[in-house]
Write a protein that holds these residues in place. Structure first.
Motif, PDB file in Angstrom:
ATOM      1  N   LEU A 141      47.644 -32.381 145.163  1.00  0.00           N
ATOM      2  CA  LEU A 141      46.474 -32.982 144.510  1.00  0.00           C
ATOM      3  C   LEU A 141      46.773 -34.335 143.870  1.00  0.00           C
ATOM      4  CD1 LEU A 141      44.213 -30.344 142.715  1.00  0.00           C
ATOM      5  CD2 LEU A 141      43.569 -32.066 144.389  1.00  0.00           C
ATOM      6  N   ASP A 142      47.930 -34.474 143.260  1.00  0.00           N
ATOM      7  CA  ASP A 142      48.256 -35.755 142.632  1.00  0.00           C
ATOM      8  C   ASP A 142      48.360 -36.865 143.676  1.00  0.00           C
ATOM      9  OD1 ASP A 142      48.200 -34.881 140.014  1.00  0.00           O
ATOM     10  OD2 ASP A 142      50.337 -34.385 139.972  1.00  0.00           O
ATOM     11  N   THR A 143      48.893 -36.513 144.844  1.00  0.00           N
ATOM     12  CA  THR A 143      48.969 -37.483 145.939  1.00  0.00           C
ATOM     13  C   THR A 143      47.570 -37.914 146.357  1.00  0.00           C
ATOM     14  OG1 THR A 143      51.005 -36.498 146.749  1.00  0.00           O
ATOM     15  CG2 THR A 143      49.800 -37.877 148.285  1.00  0.00           C
ATOM     16  N   LEU A 144      46.661 -36.942 146.448  1.00  0.00           N
ATOM     17  CA  LEU A 144      45.283 -37.250 146.837  1.00  0.00           C
ATOM     18  C   LEU A 144      44.591 -38.131 145.810  1.00  0.00           C
ATOM     19  CD1 LEU A 144      44.048 -33.825 148.273  1.00  0.00           C
ATOM     20  CD2 LEU A 144      44.635 -35.881 149.551  1.00  0.00           C
ATOM     21  N   THR A 145      44.705 -37.758 144.537  1.00  0.00           N
ATOM     22  CA  THR A 145      43.995 -38.543 143.516  1.00  0.00           C
ATOM     23  C   THR A 145      44.563 -39.960 143.416  1.00  0.00           C
ATOM     24  OG1 THR A 145      45.367 -37.509 141.805  1.00  0.00           O
ATOM     25  CG2 THR A 145      43.190 -36.576 142.163  1.00  0.00           C
ATOM     26  N   ALA A 146      45.856 -40.122 143.707  1.00  0.00           N
ATOM     27  CA  ALA A 146      46.427 -41.471 143.717  1.00  0.00           C
ATOM     28  C   ALA A 146      45.855 -42.304 144.860  1.00  0.00           C
ATOM     29  CB  ALA A 146      47.947 -41.392 143.839  1.00  0.00           C
ATOM     30  N   ARG A 147      45.444 -41.645 145.925  1.00  0.00           N
ATOM     31  CA  ARG A 147      44.807 -42.354 147.036  1.00  0.00           C
ATOM     32  C   ARG A 147      43.341 -42.628 146.746  1.00  0.00           C
ATOM     33  NH1 ARG A 147      47.009 -39.937 152.779  1.00  0.00           N
ATOM     34  NH2 ARG A 147      49.236 -40.058 152.321  1.00  0.00           N
ATOM     35  N   TRP A 148      42.726 -41.782 145.951  1.00  0.00           N
ATOM     36  CA  TRP A 148      41.286 -41.886 145.701  1.00  0.00           C
ATOM     37  C   TRP A 148      40.951 -42.903 144.615  1.00  0.00           C
ATOM     38  CZ3 TRP A 148      40.436 -35.855 145.376  1.00  0.00           C
ATOM     39  CH2 TRP A 148      40.495 -35.323 146.667  1.00  0.00           C
ATOM     40  N   PHE A 149      41.780 -42.962 143.561  1.00  0.00           N
ATOM     41  CA  PHE A 149      41.466 -43.773 142.378  1.00  0.00           C
ATOM     42  C   PHE A 149      42.530 -44.835 142.136  1.00  0.00           C
ATOM     43  CE2 PHE A 149      39.625 -39.540 141.665  1.00  0.00           C
ATOM     44  CZ  PHE A 149      38.322 -39.853 141.317  1.00  0.00           C
ATOM     45  N   PHE A 153      42.251 -46.815 136.654  1.00  0.00           N
ATOM     46  CA  PHE A 153      41.251 -45.794 136.361  1.00  0.00           C
ATOM     47  C   PHE A 153      41.919 -44.461 136.030  1.00  0.00           C
ATOM     48  CE2 PHE A 153      37.987 -42.632 137.369  1.00  0.00           C
ATOM     49  CZ  PHE A 153      36.888 -43.169 136.712  1.00  0.00           C
ATOM     50  N   VAL A 154      42.966 -44.123 136.744  1.00  0.00           N
ATOM     51  CA  VAL A 154      43.707 -42.883 136.459  1.00  0.00           C
ATOM     52  C   VAL A 154      44.206 -42.891 135.023  1.00  0.00           C
ATOM     53  CG1 VAL A 154      45.790 -41.556 137.006  1.00  0.00           C
ATOM     54  CG2 VAL A 154      44.370 -42.464 138.859  1.00  0.00           C
ATOM     55  N   ALA A 155      44.710 -44.048 134.580  1.00  0.00           N
ATOM     56  CA  ALA A 155      45.226 -44.163 133.218  1.00  0.00           C
ATOM     57  C   ALA A 155      44.110 -44.123 132.176  1.00  0.00           C
ATOM     58  CB  ALA A 155      46.029 -45.459 133.078  1.00  0.00           C
ATOM     59  N   ALA A 156      42.983 -44.734 132.501  1.00  0.00           N
ATOM     60  CA  ALA A 156      41.896 -44.869 131.526  1.00  0.00           C
ATOM     61  C   ALA A 156      41.028 -43.626 131.429  1.00  0.00           C
ATOM     62  CB  ALA A 156      41.034 -46.084 131.872  1.00  0.00           C
ATOM     63  N   ARG A 157      40.877 -42.873 132.534  1.00  0.00           N
ATOM     64  CA  ARG A 157      39.929 -41.769 132.563  1.00  0.00           C
ATOM     65  C   ARG A 157      40.542 -40.464 133.075  1.00  0.00           C
ATOM     66  NH1 ARG A 157      34.556 -42.770 132.093  1.00  0.00           N
ATOM     67  NH2 ARG A 157      34.602 -40.540 131.607  1.00  0.00           N
ATOM     68  N   ILE A 237      34.784 -44.561 145.359  1.00  0.00           N
ATOM     69  CA  ILE A 237      34.016 -45.704 144.859  1.00  0.00           C
ATOM     70  C   ILE A 237      32.838 -45.286 143.992  1.00  0.00           C
ATOM     71  CG2 ILE A 237      34.723 -47.292 146.680  1.00  0.00           C
ATOM     72  CD1 ILE A 237      32.170 -46.618 148.190  1.00  0.00           C
ATOM     73  N   PHE A 238      32.243 -44.133 144.267  1.00  0.00           N
ATOM     74  CA  PHE A 238      31.056 -43.737 143.501  1.00  0.00           C
ATOM     75  C   PHE A 238      31.419 -43.077 142.175  1.00  0.00           C
ATOM     76  CE2 PHE A 238      29.444 -44.066 147.824  1.00  0.00           C
ATOM     77  CZ  PHE A 238      28.380 -44.908 147.613  1.00  0.00           C
ATOM     78  N   ILE A 239      32.585 -42.501 142.095  1.00  0.00           N
ATOM     79  CA  ILE A 239      33.017 -41.908 140.830  1.00  0.00           C
ATOM     80  C   ILE A 239      33.631 -42.980 139.930  1.00  0.00           C
ATOM     81  CG2 ILE A 239      34.581 -40.236 139.768  1.00  0.00           C
ATOM     82  CD1 ILE A 239      34.262 -38.499 142.254  1.00  0.00           C
ATOM     83  N   GLU A 240      34.369 -43.893 140.525  1.00  0.00           N
ATOM     84  CA  GLU A 240      35.046 -44.902 139.723  1.00  0.00           C
ATOM     85  C   GLU A 240      34.166 -46.106 139.404  1.00  0.00           C
ATOM     86  OE1 GLU A 240      39.002 -47.818 139.900  1.00  0.00           O
ATOM     87  OE2 GLU A 240      39.029 -45.865 140.908  1.00  0.00           O
ATOM     88  N   ALA A 241      33.329 -46.536 140.340  1.00  0.00           N
ATOM     89  CA  ALA A 241      32.685 -47.851 140.168  1.00  0.00           C
ATOM     90  C   ALA A 241      31.320 -47.941 140.838  1.00  0.00           C
ATOM     91  CB  ALA A 241      33.607 -48.938 140.715  1.00  0.00           C
ATOM     92  N   THR A 242      30.439 -46.997 140.528  1.00  0.00           N
ATOM     93  CA  THR A 242      29.092 -47.059 141.112  1.00  0.00           C
ATOM     94  C   THR A 242      28.435 -48.401 140.825  1.00  0.00           C
ATOM     95  OG1 THR A 242      28.763 -44.665 140.971  1.00  0.00           O
ATOM     96  CG2 THR A 242      26.784 -46.005 141.061  1.00  0.00           C
ATOM     97  N   GLU A 243      28.720 -48.995 139.671  1.00  0.00           N
ATOM     98  CA  GLU A 243      28.063 -50.250 139.314  1.00  0.00           C
ATOM     99  C   GLU A 243      28.411 -51.378 140.289  1.00  0.00           C
ATOM    100  OE1 GLU A 243      32.086 -50.301 137.486  1.00  0.00           O
ATOM    101  OE2 GLU A 243      30.477 -48.807 137.606  1.00  0.00           O
TER     102      GLU A 243
END
Length: 260
Positions: A141-149, A153-157, A237-243
């Motif tokens: 899972l950590d490998t996946l989330t590093a690819r996703w975000f 963002f990982v550090a901030a949220r 992109i939609f979870i991290e930066a929809t704006e």
């Protein structure tokens, strides 16, 4: 295999827009996008079979089954024609739906998806699936989330990262691996050129698996496509930066409405 009656949400008013999420995700992926579109569009988001509040499938399923589920939802809602857009695996379901039901589709969004993979690209995706089968999904899972975000963002949220991981954990392992197999094995390159629907191809500049190179090839293959590359973003992109995504999506959809 019979279609599954998927859980869904409807918000807004105006022309209908179906939103299709990716692997181990939920319709909540699009919550902020819906907020930014519901003044002009009826946004229909749903949980893929085996995800969220949707029923569990009986046995393995393929891309065609996911198309069947989407068509069943469209028919249930009595919608004749709509805009369809999907993220990641959803960006494969949408084109596959359009290929089968071209007259139902007013426009198509292919967001953070992949086609024209090289053998090296395909091998990398298959290796991730194999690692999950061998080690379990949790350790990867950590490998996946590093690819996703992005790292920032990982550090901030960390709360959002934990929420996204929990979605994966809450998805039955056999369903998660099944949809990952579909994502890994689907290759749209042989038939994308047959889709003449207006399309928006959009991805993050730093998305490793669904990178600008592949998305440029996707847009180039589709006669009615535009390409948007979002700087500084990876996959989620939609979870991290929809704006950052919303203005492009809104502009594209409104232009399609004016063109008809």
């Amino acid at each position: 295999m019979a279609a599954i009656d998927c859980a869904y949400s409807v918000a807004g008013e105006g022309p209908p827009l179906f939103l299709i999420h990716g692997i181990g995700a939920r319709r909540a992926t699009f919550a902020r996008l819906v907020e930014g579109l519901q003044d002009r569009f009826t946004c229909i988001s749903y949980d893929l079979r085996g995800h969220g509040e949707s029923p569990q499938p009986a046995g393995r399923f393929g891309l065609d089954d996911l198309v069947d589920d989407l068509e069943a939802l469209r028919a249930k809602l009595g919608i004749e024609r709509a805009h369809f857009a999907g993220h990641s695996l959803g960006g494969m379901i949408g084109p596959a739906y359009t290929r089968r039901y071209p007259d139902r589709v007013r426009s198509l969004g292919l967001w953070s998806t992949a086609a024209f993979r090289s053998e090296e690209d395909s091998a990398k995706v298959r290796a991730v699936v194999q690692a999950m089968r061998e080690k379990g999904i949790g350790p990867v899972l950590d490998t996946l989330t590093a690819r996703w975000f992005t790292d920032a963002f990982v550090a901030a949220r960390p709360d959002v990262i934990a929420w996204r991981k929990q979605q994966v954990v809450d998805t039955p392992a056999e369903v998660f691996l099944n949809v990952f197999d579909i994502y890994a094995e689907t290759e749209m390159a042989p038939w994308l050129h047959k889709i003449h629907t207006s399309a928006q191809v959009l991805t993050g500049a730093l998305d490793g698996g669904c990178n600008p190179r592949l998305n440029g090839l996707i847009a180039g293959a589709m006669p009615g496509a535009e390409l948007v590359i979002l700087p500084e973003l990876k996959h989620a992109i939609f979870i991290e930066a929809t704006e950052q995504v919303l203005p492009h999506v809104r502009r594209f959809l409104l232009a399609r409405e004016q063109a008809e």
